[in-house]
Scaffold this active site. Sequence first.
Site, PDB file in Angstrom:
ATOM      1  CE  LYS A  13      36.000  45.363  31.854  1.00  0.00           C
ATOM      2  NZ  LYS A  13      37.025  44.912  30.870  1.00  0.00           N
ATOM      3  CG  ASP A 138      38.630  46.081  34.927  1.00  0.00           C
ATOM      4  OD1 ASP A 138      39.600  46.626  34.666  1.00  0.00           O
ATOM      5  OD2 ASP A 138      38.374  44.899  34.166  1.00  0.00           O
TER       6      ASP A 138
HETATM    7  C1  LIG Z   1      42.312  44.348  30.883  1.00  0.00           C
HETATM    8  C2  LIG Z   1      41.143  44.995  31.793  1.00  0.00           C
HETATM    9  O1  LIG Z   1      39.968  44.052  31.763  1.00  0.00           O
HETATM   10  C3  LIG Z   1      40.721  46.347  31.304  1.00  0.00           C
HETATM   11  O2  LIG Z   1      39.568  46.547  31.607  1.00  0.00           O
HETATM   12  C4  LIG Z   1      41.514  45.010  33.137  1.00  0.00           C
HETATM   13  O3  LIG Z   1      42.593  45.902  33.214  1.00  0.00           O
HETATM   14  C5  LIG Z   1      41.766  43.744  33.910  1.00  0.00           C
HETATM   15  O4  LIG Z   1      41.349  43.964  35.083  1.00  0.00           O
HETATM   16  P1  LIG Z   1      40.933  42.852  36.307  1.00  0.00           P
HETATM   17  O5  LIG Z   1      40.631  41.567  35.492  1.00  0.00           O
HETATM   18  O6  LIG Z   1      40.256  43.315  37.462  1.00  0.00           O
HETATM   19  O7  LIG Z   1      42.582  42.322  36.426  1.00  0.00           O
HETATM   20  P2  LIG Z   1      43.137  42.014  37.922  1.00  0.00           P
HETATM   21  O8  LIG Z   1      42.560  41.113  38.319  1.00  0.00           O
HETATM   22  O9  LIG Z   1      43.632  43.310  38.691  1.00  0.00           O
HETATM   23  O10 LIG Z   1      44.681  41.460  37.076  1.00  0.00           O
HETATM   24  C6  LIG Z   1      44.559  40.019  36.492  1.00  0.00           C
HETATM   25  C7  LIG Z   1      46.023  39.922  36.096  1.00  0.00           C
HETATM   26  O11 LIG Z   1      46.378  40.806  34.835  1.00  0.00           O
HETATM   27  C8  LIG Z   1      47.487  41.470  34.738  1.00  0.00           C
HETATM   28  N1  LIG Z   1      47.163  42.751  34.776  1.00  0.00           N
HETATM   29  C9  LIG Z   1      45.988  43.377  35.099  1.00  0.00           C
HETATM   30  C10 LIG Z   1      45.638  44.726  34.668  1.00  0.00           C
HETATM   31  C11 LIG Z   1      46.706  45.502  34.197  1.00  0.00           C
HETATM   32  N2  LIG Z   1      46.620  46.778  34.149  1.00  0.00           N
HETATM   33  N3  LIG Z   1      48.070  45.305  33.947  1.00  0.00           N
HETATM   34  C12 LIG Z   1      48.111  43.909  34.090  1.00  0.00           C
HETATM   35  O12 LIG Z   1      49.389  43.448  34.007  1.00  0.00           O
HETATM   36  C13 LIG Z   1      48.161  40.869  36.007  1.00  0.00           C
HETATM   37  O13 LIG Z   1      49.198  40.097  35.506  1.00  0.00           O
HETATM   38  C14 LIG Z   1      47.284  40.596  37.000  1.00  0.00           C
HETATM   39  O14 LIG Z   1      47.659  39.815  37.760  1.00  0.00           O
HETATM   40  N1  LIG Z   2      31.929  36.568  41.541  1.00  0.00           N
HETATM   41  C1  LIG Z   2      32.720  36.373  40.417  1.00  0.00           C
HETATM   42  N2  LIG Z   2      32.241  36.359  39.166  1.00  0.00           N
HETATM   43  C2  LIG Z   2      33.034  35.943  38.135  1.00  0.00           C
HETATM   44  N3  LIG Z   2      34.281  35.376  38.480  1.00  0.00           N
HETATM   45  C3  LIG Z   2      34.853  35.492  39.625  1.00  0.00           C
HETATM   46  C4  LIG Z   2      34.029  35.752  40.693  1.00  0.00           C
HETATM   47  N4  LIG Z   2      34.816  35.644  41.885  1.00  0.00           N
HETATM   48  C5  LIG Z   2      35.895  35.194  41.283  1.00  0.00           C
HETATM   49  N5  LIG Z   2      36.085  35.067  39.981  1.00  0.00           N
HETATM   50  C6  LIG Z   2      37.183  34.334  39.235  1.00  0.00           C
HETATM   51  O1  LIG Z   2      37.687  35.544  38.407  1.00  0.00           O
HETATM   52  C7  LIG Z   2      37.890  35.077  37.136  1.00  0.00           C
HETATM   53  C8  LIG Z   2      37.738  36.493  36.401  1.00  0.00           C
HETATM   54  O2  LIG Z   2      36.331  36.729  36.294  1.00  0.00           O
HETATM   55  P1  LIG Z   2      35.779  37.694  35.672  1.00  0.00           P
HETATM   56  O3  LIG Z   2      34.435  37.557  35.078  1.00  0.00           O
HETATM   57  O4  LIG Z   2      35.973  39.204  36.263  1.00  0.00           O
HETATM   58  O5  LIG Z   2      36.433  37.962  34.096  1.00  0.00           O
HETATM   59  P2  LIG Z   2      36.616  39.064  32.820  1.00  0.00           P
HETATM   60  O6  LIG Z   2      35.185  39.294  32.630  1.00  0.00           O
HETATM   61  O7  LIG Z   2      37.525  38.610  32.018  1.00  0.00           O
HETATM   62  O8  LIG Z   2      37.115  40.407  33.713  1.00  0.00           O
HETATM   63  P3  LIG Z   2      38.029  41.327  33.607  1.00  0.00           P
HETATM   64  O9  LIG Z   2      37.449  42.142  32.281  1.00  0.00           O
HETATM   65  O10 LIG Z   2      37.718  42.298  34.733  1.00  0.00           O
HETATM   66  O11 LIG Z   2      39.235  41.043  33.202  1.00  0.00           O
HETATM   67  C9  LIG Z   2      37.163  33.839  36.840  1.00  0.00           C
HETATM   68  O12 LIG Z   2      37.690  32.891  36.043  1.00  0.00           O
HETATM   69  C10 LIG Z   2      36.730  33.581  38.462  1.00  0.00           C
HETATM   70  O13 LIG Z   2      37.896  32.390  38.457  1.00  0.00           O
END
Ligand SMILES: C[C@](O)(CO)[C@H](O)COP(=O)(O)OP(=O)(O)OC[C@H]1O[C@@H](n2ccc(N)nc2=O)[C@H](O)[C@@H]1O
Ligand SMILES: Nc1ncnc2c1ncn2[C@@H]1O[C@H](COP(=O)(O)OP(=O)(O)OP(=O)(O)O)[C@@H](O)[C@H]1O
Length: 283
Positions: A13, A138
């Site tokens: 995304k 997400d």
């Molecule tokens: C920034 C975005 O990527 C936008 O799409 C997302 O909101 C992040 O989504 P995500 O990676 O699924 O995030 P999560 O795994 O739920 O959260 C990771 C960490 O980011 C922070 N977090 C995330 C989402 C949000 N709305 N507020 C936050 O403060 C929190 O500290 C949380 O512990």
């Molecule tokens: N199946 C998986 N694929 C990717 N990362 C994973 C998975 N399972 C656990 N993780 C952990 O989640 C962390 C975040 O991964 P992800 O690829 O979702 O990051 P991101 O693209 O920054 O996501 P977002 O945009 O939701 O913040 C990775 O660094 C890894 O430690």
Amino acid sequence: MTTPRLTLPSPAKLNLMLHILGRREDGYHELQTIFQFLDYGDEITFAVRDDGVIQLHTEFDGVPHDSNLIVRAAKKLQEQSGCSLGIDIWIEKILPMGGGIGGGSSNAATTLLGLNHLWQLGWDEDRLAALGLTLGADVPVFVRGHAAFAEGVGEKLTPVDPEEPWYLVLVPQVSVSTAEIFSDPLLTRNSSPIKVRPVPKGNSRNDCLPVVARRYPDVRNALNLLGNFTEAKLTGTGSCVFGGFPSKAEADKVSALLTETLTGFVAKGSNVSMLHRKLQSLL
Ligand SMILES: C[C@](O)(CO)[C@H](O)COP(=O)(O)OP(=O)(O)OC[C@H]1O[C@@H](n2ccc(N)nc2=O)[C@H](O)[C@@H]1O
Ligand SMILES: Nc1ncnc2c1ncn2[C@@H]1O[C@H](COP(=O)(O)OP(=O)(O)OP(=O)(O)O)[C@@H](O)[C@H]1O
């Protein structure tokens, strides 16, 4: 007899804009963001097993088996549905981790939808999205599979249909911790809520960008490079940077200028996730 296998896409995304409105008591942030999918992502293969075991056969650097969002999603669904079946899972991982393109969240959603289908659970999308939210902010949008304007922590979704350009996505070789960016004292957390629908033009900024660009020189360089050709934006908390182009040829032309130190990929924006297009074709 060999068990039939099902292979499903797990798309990336982009956040076309991202405004931070405030911080909740639990530390999570209230956002307004627009999600759009890319026709680009991982592929996950599933084969049902009848002994209840959940086994991911592909190893991930730095992610233990039971912490993987694929395994966590499968276990939660199994527990909450009371299903006695298990699953063998393989993934072809091409999405960068910690890139802000939602790889982990998308993998979790593909697992939920794939297992709902293979285990014949008959869960509706609302129930799957609610379970998904417990795995990550997400996950629900990937479960629903339509481009969306998102509010709350990203779970209140309104379908939208932005343009679907070709994108060049640059992948700086750094992994950005979402939690670290959201806890930075310099983060702007007081954007005014947008009340008009659809979101008016001129709101495409990402409030995380200044903090990420300051902390990560590689991201800053990617923004500068792409900014020579088109509006360069950050997705989520980065590290990936993207820009839209009217045609694949134009995106490819800029992509051809990339070097080994800064790679990227070209992909079409899509308002209907390729996962949902595939699932629809199975019905
Ligand atoms: C920034 C975005 O990527 C936008 O799409 C997302 O909101 C992040 O989504 P995500 O990676 O699924 O995030 P999560 O795994 O739920 O959260 C990771 C960490 O980011 C922070 N977090 C995330 C989402 C949000 N709305 N507020 C936050 O403060 C929190 O500290 C949380 O512990
Ligand atoms: N199946 C998986 N694929 C990717 N990362 C994973 C998975 N399972 C656990 N993780 C952990 O989640 C962390 C975040 O991964 P992800 O690829 O979702 O990051 P991101 O693209 O920054 O996501 P977002 O945009 O939701 O913040 C990775 O660094 C890894 O430690």
